[in-house]
Design a protein around this motif. Structure first.
Motif, PDB file in Angstrom:
ATOM      1  N   GLN A 182      14.486 -15.540 -40.327  1.00  0.00           N
ATOM      2  CA  GLN A 182      13.159 -15.402 -40.921  1.00  0.00           C
ATOM      3  C   GLN A 182      12.898 -13.940 -41.274  1.00  0.00           C
ATOM      4  O   GLN A 182      12.429 -13.616 -42.376  1.00  0.00           O
ATOM      5  N   GLN A 183      13.211 -13.062 -40.337  1.00  0.00           N
ATOM      6  CA  GLN A 183      12.991 -11.635 -40.568  1.00  0.00           C
ATOM      7  C   GLN A 183      13.870 -11.124 -41.711  1.00  0.00           C
ATOM      8  O   GLN A 183      13.417 -10.342 -42.560  1.00  0.00           O
ATOM      9  N   HIS A 235       5.536 -19.804 -36.844  1.00  0.00           N
ATOM     10  CA  HIS A 235       5.708 -18.896 -35.700  1.00  0.00           C
ATOM     11  C   HIS A 235       6.156 -17.503 -36.182  1.00  0.00           C
ATOM     12  O   HIS A 235       6.950 -16.835 -35.531  1.00  0.00           O
ATOM     13  N   ASN A 236       5.664 -17.106 -37.336  1.00  0.00           N
ATOM     14  CA  ASN A 236       6.050 -15.832 -37.946  1.00  0.00           C
ATOM     15  C   ASN A 236       4.781 -15.158 -38.467  1.00  0.00           C
ATOM     16  O   ASN A 236       4.361 -15.405 -39.602  1.00  0.00           O
ATOM     17  N   ASN A 241      13.511 -22.591 -37.335  1.00  0.00           N
ATOM     18  CA  ASN A 241      13.655 -22.272 -35.904  1.00  0.00           C
ATOM     19  C   ASN A 241      14.629 -21.120 -35.680  1.00  0.00           C
ATOM     20  O   ASN A 241      15.390 -21.113 -34.705  1.00  0.00           O
ATOM     21  N   ASN A 242      14.606 -20.147 -36.569  1.00  0.00           N
ATOM     22  CA  ASN A 242      15.541 -19.027 -36.509  1.00  0.00           C
ATOM     23  C   ASN A 242      14.796 -17.730 -36.820  1.00  0.00           C
ATOM     24  O   ASN A 242      14.776 -17.288 -37.967  1.00  0.00           O
ATOM     25  N   PRO A 243      14.175 -17.116 -35.814  1.00  0.00           N
ATOM     26  CA  PRO A 243      13.377 -15.906 -36.062  1.00  0.00           C
ATOM     27  C   PRO A 243      14.172 -14.783 -36.715  1.00  0.00           C
ATOM     28  O   PRO A 243      13.626 -14.041 -37.547  1.00  0.00           O
ATOM     29  N   HIS A 244      15.441 -14.639 -36.347  1.00  0.00           N
ATOM     30  CA  HIS A 244      16.237 -13.541 -36.917  1.00  0.00           C
ATOM     31  C   HIS A 244      16.406 -13.723 -38.419  1.00  0.00           C
ATOM     32  O   HIS A 244      16.203 -12.780 -39.199  1.00  0.00           O
TER      33      HIS A 244
END
Length: 393
Positions: A134-135, A172-173, A129-132
């Motif tokens: 993940q990137q 979600h990526n 739950n951490n898009p940053h």
């Protein structure tokens, strides 16, 4: 307890002595306040400082650490501590800033299976739950060693932990999902379903369901790789969660096929009907307690039968699809216990008033009354009228 460790016993006694409830509270003296602040600060941990120290150890070559007496177990404990720190999203994102992300990903290639597994577990915590983050992991090429461990690690625990990290990384990526496809991720998922490890199977099935739900076009790839037959086999698993996950994946495939050929799964259609009938027979023999626990499975079997064969399953005829009380609405506790106070007050006041009370209410006058002299003159003139309304002169 070590001499330089936390003096929790002394701190507890001090706190109880000042809050025992037998006497009124008093202001702390300057010496007491100073002692308390020093005691608390001594136990505070500078998380960033500690993460930098862990990063330094992760950057040190393994042979150097071994020469200094650091064992693989010590490194595993250190990664355990790091995982606790990065549970905070801010700390997870700061790990890359202090140079700790790349060394962590390097531990995914450790010769020790426990360290590979623990490193994957830390990655899971960082990207969940951490898009940053993940990137950041994608930019650091972290998916590649995870895919390698997932598909070919000889240790099943390390494979399972790698799969968990992949699931969190690509959720979600979209770039992550695309990279997973290009990295033959679906082939690795197929192999995972053939494992005898139940937990590994569950994680693989859950990821398959997520991917199909997000990208229905992947149903063709799944079918071409032979997933339907494997999932039919797992639909008869002794593990309830595996059965449900397999049925859920088959339902996604059947719904996609509905757009083409009435929901049938092609050559596997007869095999599927046999599997579903066996599940219906098994459900029919369940105890009431087991039936309650198999609520999702019962509905999945019926939905899959209905999707593939355009008719309800025999679970409906047997009264096993919905048990008595399962469709009953939940008790209404919100309106009674959580009704807004103003609305409740208005309802109570209106309910307390009877119709006779309403008649006796004095109307609210919005304007000013007539001048006093005018009212007196009207009263005097009204007193001289006879019964016919004529003035008495």
């Amino acid at each position: 307890m070590a001499e330089d460790g936390p003096n929790w016993e002394g701190l507890l006694k001090w706190s109880l002595a000042h809050t025992d409830g037998t006497r009124p509270t008093r202001n702390l003296s300057e010496d007491d306040r100073k002692w308390f602040m020093e005691a608390m600060q001594a136990q505070s941990v500078d998380v960033i400082k500690r993460m930098k120290e862990i990063t330094l150890v992760m950057q040190t070559p393994e042979q150097v650490l071994e020469a200094q007496g650091v064992s693989p177990g010590d490194i595993e404990d250190m990664l355990d501590e790091l995982q606790e720190h990065v549970e905070s999203i801010d700390m997870a994102n700061d790990l890359n800033s202090i140079g700790g992300l790349v060394p962590l990903l390097g531990h995914l290639k450790s010769p020790h299976a426990n360290i590979r597994a623990k490193a994957a577990e830390v990655v899971t915590t960082i990207v969940q739950n951490n898009p940053h983050s993940q990137q950041l992991v994608m930019e650091a090429n972290g998916l590649e060693p995870l895919l390698s461990n997932f598909s070919s690690d000889p240790d099943v625990t390390a494979r399972t932990k790698a799969l968990g990290a992949i699931s969190s990384l690509i959720r979600h990526n979209k770039p992550g999902i695309a990279a997973f496809r290009l990295g033959n991720g679906y082939a690795a998922l197929r192999d995972a379903l053939g494992s005898e490890n139940v937990r590994f199977q569950r994680k693989a099935l859950n990821l398959i369901h997520y991917l199909l739900h997000e990208n229905s076009s992947d149903c063709n790839v799944i079918s071409e790789l032979g997933f339907p037959r494997i999932m039919m086999h797992l639909a008869s698993s002794e593990d309830a969660e595996v059965r449900e996950a397999a049925l859920r994946g088959l339902l996604e495939l059947a719904r996609d096929k509905t757009k083409e050929d009435n929901g049938r799964l092609g050559e596997e259609d007869e095999k599927l009907k046999q599997v579903l009938q066996e599940r219906i027979n098994g459900i029919s023999l369940m105890s009431p307690e087991d039936l309650g626990a198999a609520k999702d499975e019962r509905r999945l079997v019926d939905s899959l039968w209905n999707t593939c064969y355009n008719e309800p399953s025999s679970l409906r005829e047997k009264g096993l699809l919905v048990l008595p009380g399962e469709d009953a609405p939940p008790p209404d506790v919100a309106s009674k216990h959580f009704e807004p106070p103003l609305r409740a007050w208005a309802a109570n006041t209106s309910a307390d008033k009877s119709p006779s009370d309403k008649k006796k209410e004095t109307p609210l006058l919005l304007g000013s009354g007539p001048p006093p002299e005018t009212a007196d003159s009207r009263n005097n003139s009204g007193a001289g009228e006879d019964s016919n309304g004529q003035l008495n002169r």
